[in-house]
Motif scaffolding. Structure first.
Motif, PDB file in Angstrom:
ATOM      1  N   TYR A  20       0.734  -1.185   0.090  1.00 19.77           N
ATOM      2  CA  TYR A  20       0.184   0.023  -0.065  1.00 19.77           C
ATOM      3  C   TYR A  20       0.872   1.378   0.058  1.00 19.77           C
ATOM      4  N   ARG A  21       0.403   2.367  -0.313  1.00 22.86           N
ATOM      5  CA  ARG A  21       0.982   3.685  -0.317  1.00 22.86           C
ATOM      6  C   ARG A  21      -0.183   4.540   0.482  1.00 22.86           C
ATOM      7  N   GLU A  22       0.588   5.875   0.800  1.00 27.15           N
ATOM      8  CA  GLU A  22      -0.229   6.748   1.355  1.00 27.15           C
ATOM      9  C   GLU A  22      -0.166   8.194   0.486  1.00 27.15           C
ATOM     10  N   THR A  23      -1.228   9.015   0.721  1.00 30.44           N
ATOM     11  CA  THR A  23      -0.986  10.273  -0.188  1.00 30.44           C
ATOM     12  C   THR A  23      -2.050  11.316   0.752  1.00 30.44           C
ATOM     13  N   ILE A  24      -2.078  12.431   0.106  1.00 28.91           N
ATOM     14  CA  ILE A  24      -3.069  13.353   0.680  1.00 28.91           C
ATOM     15  C   ILE A  24      -4.311  13.978  -0.417  1.00 28.91           C
ATOM     16  N   SER A  25      -5.418  14.260   0.042  1.00 27.25           N
ATOM     17  CA  SER A  25      -6.311  14.779  -0.828  1.00 27.25           C
ATOM     18  C   SER A  25      -6.520  16.092  -0.974  1.00 27.25           C
ATOM     19  N   ASN A  26      -6.059  17.026   0.051  1.00 29.49           N
ATOM     20  CA  ASN A  26      -6.028  18.212   0.052  1.00 29.49           C
ATOM     21  C   ASN A  26      -4.869  19.095   0.574  1.00 29.49           C
ATOM     22  N   SER A  27      -4.820  20.504   0.099  1.00 32.46           N
ATOM     23  CA  SER A  27      -3.626  21.163   0.704  1.00 32.46           C
ATOM     24  C   SER A  27      -3.660  21.685   2.304  1.00 32.46           C
ATOM     25  N   ALA A  28      -2.795  21.578   2.888  1.00 34.88           N
ATOM     26  CA  ALA A  28      -2.972  21.972   4.393  1.00 34.88           C
ATOM     27  C   ALA A  28      -1.374  22.589   4.901  1.00 34.88           C
ATOM     28  N   GLU A  29      -1.367  23.233   5.916  1.00 35.74           N
ATOM     29  CA  GLU A  29      -0.109  23.568   6.602  1.00 35.74           C
ATOM     30  C   GLU A  29       0.053  23.131   7.752  1.00 35.74           C
ATOM     31  N   GLY A  30       1.287  23.052   8.058  1.00 34.30           N
ATOM     32  CA  GLY A  30       1.832  22.335   9.378  1.00 34.30           C
ATOM     33  C   GLY A  30       2.938  23.280  10.141  1.00 34.30           C
ATOM     34  N   TYR A  48       2.561   3.309   5.692  1.00 37.33           N
ATOM     35  CA  TYR A  48       2.940   2.961   4.504  1.00 37.33           C
ATOM     36  C   TYR A  48       3.671   4.214   3.859  1.00 37.33           C
ATOM     37  N   PRO A  49       4.536   4.129   2.988  1.00 38.16           N
ATOM     38  CA  PRO A  49       5.295   5.279   2.505  1.00 38.16           C
ATOM     39  C   PRO A  49       4.122   6.398   1.573  1.00 38.16           C
ATOM     40  N   LEU A  50       4.341   7.647   1.824  1.00 40.19           N
ATOM     41  CA  LEU A  50       3.700   8.472   1.170  1.00 40.19           C
ATOM     42  C   LEU A  50       4.211   8.864  -0.062  1.00 40.19           C
ATOM     43  N   GLN A  51       3.300   9.489  -0.878  1.00 38.36           N
ATOM     44  CA  GLN A  51       3.942   9.655  -2.507  1.00 38.36           C
ATOM     45  C   GLN A  51       2.732  10.784  -2.973  1.00 38.36           C
ATOM     46  N   ASP A  52       3.264  11.370  -4.087  1.00 30.88           N
ATOM     47  CA  ASP A  52       2.559  12.153  -4.849  1.00 30.88           C
ATOM     48  C   ASP A  52       2.034  13.404  -4.164  1.00 30.88           C
ATOM     49  N   LEU A  53       3.171  14.152  -3.569  1.00 34.96           N
ATOM     50  CA  LEU A  53       2.641  15.232  -2.931  1.00 34.96           C
ATOM     51  C   LEU A  53       3.781  16.123  -3.143  1.00 34.96           C
ATOM     52  N   ARG A  54       3.514  17.583  -2.775  1.00 31.59           N
ATOM     53  CA  ARG A  54       4.627  18.468  -2.826  1.00 31.59           C
ATOM     54  C   ARG A  54       4.709  19.304  -1.526  1.00 31.59           C
ATOM     55  N   VAL A  55       6.070  19.428  -1.045  1.00 36.17           N
ATOM     56  CA  VAL A  55       6.105  20.035   0.449  1.00 36.17           C
ATOM     57  C   VAL A  55       6.852  21.156   0.113  1.00 36.17           C
ATOM     58  N   THR A  56       6.122  22.480   0.533  1.00 32.81           N
ATOM     59  CA  THR A  56       6.760  23.843   0.372  1.00 32.81           C
ATOM     60  C   THR A  56       7.175  24.269   1.979  1.00 32.81           C
ATOM     61  N   LEU A 101      -0.299  16.072  -5.648  1.00 28.84           N
ATOM     62  CA  LEU A 101       0.003  15.840  -6.948  1.00 28.84           C
ATOM     63  C   LEU A 101      -0.618  14.932  -7.722  1.00 28.84           C
ATOM     64  N   ASP A 102      -0.612  14.988  -9.059  1.00 23.41           N
ATOM     65  CA  ASP A 102      -1.151  13.744  -9.782  1.00 23.41           C
ATOM     66  C   ASP A 102      -0.560  12.486  -9.300  1.00 23.41           C
ATOM     67  N   ARG A 103      -1.460  11.307  -9.561  1.00 28.69           N
ATOM     68  CA  ARG A 103      -1.255  10.193  -9.452  1.00 28.69           C
ATOM     69  C   ARG A 103       0.122   9.746 -10.045  1.00 28.69           C
ATOM     70  N   GLY A 104       1.109   9.359  -9.458  1.00 24.59           N
ATOM     71  CA  GLY A 104       2.252   8.605 -10.063  1.00 24.59           C
ATOM     72  C   GLY A 104       3.353  10.062 -10.278  1.00 24.59           C
ATOM     73  N   ALA A 105       3.172  11.173  -9.718  1.00 21.94           N
ATOM     74  CA  ALA A 105       4.116  12.240  -9.947  1.00 21.94           C
ATOM     75  C   ALA A 105       5.303  12.106  -9.008  1.00 21.94           C
ATOM     76  N   GLY A 106       4.954  11.382  -7.873  1.00 16.55           N
ATOM     77  CA  GLY A 106       6.246  11.283  -6.754  1.00 16.55           C
ATOM     78  C   GLY A 106       6.214  12.278  -5.823  1.00 16.55           C
ATOM     79  N   PHE A 107       7.299  13.017  -5.727  1.00 10.85           N
ATOM     80  CA  PHE A 107       7.603  13.945  -4.549  1.00 10.85           C
ATOM     81  C   PHE A 107       8.429  15.295  -4.925  1.00 10.85           C
ATOM     82  N   GLU A 108       7.986  16.286  -4.480  1.00 10.69           N
ATOM     83  CA  GLU A 108       8.321  17.539  -4.686  1.00 10.69           C
ATOM     84  C   GLU A 108       8.839  18.257  -3.481  1.00 10.69           C
TER      85      GLU A 108
END
Length: 679
Positions: A463-473, A538-546, A497-504
């Protein structure tokens, strides 16, 4: 035999299982004078099936290479496995040849493996050849098969020879136009393929129109034919019976006279560190560039690295670099591959295939070169299917942990579709392959070669994990233990990010509120959190961290503080971003007898599968295409065997990831008890 680059032909035999590739390989070696007697697949006496598992099962598992010297031509011929379970070695061999000869069973016609290999050869920009084998088989309808091949793969598929005397012999129809054949007309086939060939080359076309066919020289015909193959304008169809030898010499003549040599084929897709394509020329006097496409751990000669020389000449005692290694190694022994034996040679020229032994640093897809100018270049990788079947394992006997690790390392070196994963948080070792049979073969090899027995059990699904909304931490990491403390504060934002885009990872810090030297530490903390998961482990994927804000202390701020702050700020943001668990969805192809269609489709539907379509084959077999969650297919081999009486077979390829249903996400989340590090 001494030869030049233009005399070399590199050809791979590929196709569906049980079409007779290995028997054809034997027949070609026999006709080429390499062996005195044709071996038998059933008796385990062939040149290519030398592994005990291949002999026991009666089919190829690994690819095998042998050289044939015919006239002035040197042919490097590769026999490949037809079963989809062993596609890794088959596809790897495509990186070393100019031509793929796709073998078709005359009785069975176009099968799934036929389409797969034709597609892969076309994607790789290789010349393609269709060889209809078993032309003397009962029930074979050769005219209908030729029509089916042209309908399936295009009108550029044309016979270059035709069977005669009820499949007892084969007549060339490219260089000759007279003779009686079993179907069609030799003159008509000759004219059809000649028209196809000359129209692509302006010079040849002009000579043909001005003075007719007799004005064309053999070299002009060769050049036009080769250009058609290179540009995909022609896919020759040949006929043969490997069992009787009919058409085998004609196939060797075709390879010798008409197939492209390394100087004529499409340029290899080498790229530099900036991913810009490089011009690599088959010049024997240039710097050496070679690519390792196969690794074998031979019990007698040690680790054997088999490579294709793309440029330059490798000589015994040469000094070669491995990828970007700073230290060169000396080529102590240089081998030619001759199926079961390895013959020492003095040199391997551009276009040739050879091997070196006992060089531990070499691995699959290594680039060997003799100049620093070729540092950081690579051959565009072959696209391999994702290994989706998994087994968790541990040594059966205590104290064999090191032996197990070494055995797995050696097996994974040999097969690009066999992978080993170590899950630290579970203290679990998982092997992954293309099927349950693939993994079974690997475990049997591990026991036979290295004396390691294991206990296996199903692994966790990937399995993998991802996010569906933008949020701040946000997180402030502060420790004071006497003397200098630890301080780091991070504000960041996560975006899906789009599915399969990886990590930025984006640095949007302004005003120096976080010094630049601490940004890598923040990214390190984020990546640690991504690896361990935030919802179900499970590892997270398909997201951008700014990272956009924060604070530091001129004395107490250290990398370790920003690693911790980045990790906790990221987890804080993810918890607000509607995290999701993703599950792997696989493309399933199930081949079954027609009476079992209802049971099999119903069984797939009960596993949350989507039926994408069915194909009927002329032999009464039905192929069902579906997409299903991998988690639902854990026991599918046993179920399919029970439903079809052992006559069903299937293959899986990773398609994509998509969110699991909410009840399953809750179940996975509840089963995972995250243990966060203390601040």
């Amino acid at each position: 035999m001494s030869y030049h680059t233009e005399h070399i032909r590199n050809v791979a035999l590929a196709g569906h299982a049980s079409v007779g590739k290995t028997t054809l390989f034997e027949a070609l070696l026999h006709a080429g004078g390499v062996i005195q007697t044709i071996g038998s697949v059933e008796r385990g006496t062939t040149q290519s099936d030398t592994d005990p598992q291949e002999k026991a099962r009666g089919h190829s598992i690994d690819s095998c290479i042998a050289g044939i010297d015919r006239n002035a031509c040197h042919i490097n011929l590769t026999d490949t496995a037809g079963y989809p379970d062993f596609r890794g070695g088959t596809l790897a061999s495509f990186a070393a040849v100019e031509t793929v000869a796709v073998v078709v069973n005359a009785a069975n016609g176009i099968e799934h493996g036929t389409r797969r290999m034709m597609d892969r050869a076309r994607e790789r920009n290789l010349a393609r050849l269709l060889v209809i084998n078993k032309i003397d088989a009962e029930g074979a309808n050769l005219p209908a098969l030729v029509n089916a091949l042209r309908e399936e793969f295009g009108s550029e598929c044309l016979p270059v020879n035709l069977p005669a005397e009820n499949g007892g012999k084969v007549l060339d129809c490219f260089f000759q136009r007279d003779g009686a054949t079993d179907f069609s007309s030799l003159a008509e086939a000759h004219q059809q393929i000649l028209d196809q060939v000359v129209e692509i080359n302006e010079a040849t076309m002009g000579a043909y129109l001005d003075a007719g066919e007799d004005a064309l020289t053999p070299q002009q015909l060769h050049d036009a034919f080769e250009q058609c193959l290179r540009e995909g304008h022609l896919v020759p169809i040949c006929f043969a019976s490997a069992r009787t030898g009919a058409g085998v010499n004609e196939l060797l003549d075709l390879i010798d006279r008409l197939l492209p040599n390394p100087a004529e084929a499409n340029p290899p897709p080498f790229r530099n560190a900036q991913n810009v394509q490089l011009a690599v020329e088959p010049d024997p006097d240039a710097h050496v560039i070679a690519d390792v496409f196969k690794v074998v751990n031979d019990p007698f000669v040690g680790k054997l690295a088999i490579f294709r020389v793309w440029q330059g000449t490798i000589r015994r005692d040469s000094q070669l670099f491995i990828d970007d290694n700073r230290k060169a190694f000396k080529v102590g022994h240089l081998f030619r591959l001759n199926s079961k034996s390895h013959v020492e040679t003095e040199q391997a020229i551009a276009g040739d295939i050879a091997a070196v032994a006992k060089v531990d640093d070499i691995h699959f897809d290594t680039v060997l070169h003799d100049s620093r100018d070729e540092d950081r270049i690579h051959l565009e990788p072959v696209h391999f299917p994702q290994p989706m079947f998994g087994l968790a394992l541990e040594p059966k006997h205590k104290g064999h942990e090191q032996k197990l690790s070494q055995a797995l390392s050696r097996l994974s070196e040999e097969d690009p579709c066999f992978r080993v994963e170590h899950h630290k948080e579970l203290n679990e070792t998982v092997i992954r392959g293309l099927s349950d049979l693939h993994l079974k073969i690997m475990l049997e090899r591990m026991k036979e070669r290295y004396g390691v027995e294991v206990i296996t059990h199903p692994p966790r699904i990937a399995y993998r994990e991802t996010i569906s909304n933008s949020a701040e931490g946000h997180h402030r990491h502060k420790k004071q233990t006497g003397g200098a403390g630890q301080f780091g504060e991070v504000f960041l934002r996560v975006d899906p990010l789009d599915r399969g885009a990886g990590f930025e990872f984006v640095d949007a810090v302004k005003g120096g509120v976080i010094p630049g030297q601490f940004l890598p530490a923040i990214e390190k903390g984020v990546r640690q959190a991504m690896e361990n998961g935030a919802v179900a482990g499970y590892p997270l994927q398909d997201l951008r961290v700014t990272v956009y804000d924060g604070k530091y202390h001129p004395v107490d701020s250290k990398e370790v503080a920003f690693v911790a702050a980045g990790k906790k700020a990221f987890l804080d943001a993810v918890s607000r971003a509607r995290p999701l668990v993703l599950e792997p969805i696989v493309d399933v192809e199930v081949a079954i007898p027609e009476p079992n269609v209802g049971d099999v489709t119903g069984g797939l539907a009960s596993k949350r599968a989507r039926i994408m379509g069915t194909d009927a084959r002329h032999d009464g077999e039905i192929v069902i295409k579906a997409q299903a969650p991998l988690a639902e297919l854990t026991d599918y081999p046993t179920e399919l065997k029970a439903m079809t009486g052992g006559r069903g077979r299937y293959s899986l390829d990773l398609s994509h990831y998509e969110p699991v249903p909410p009840p399953i996400q809750r179940q996975l989340s509840e089963a995972w008890k995250p243990k966060l590090d203390e601040d």
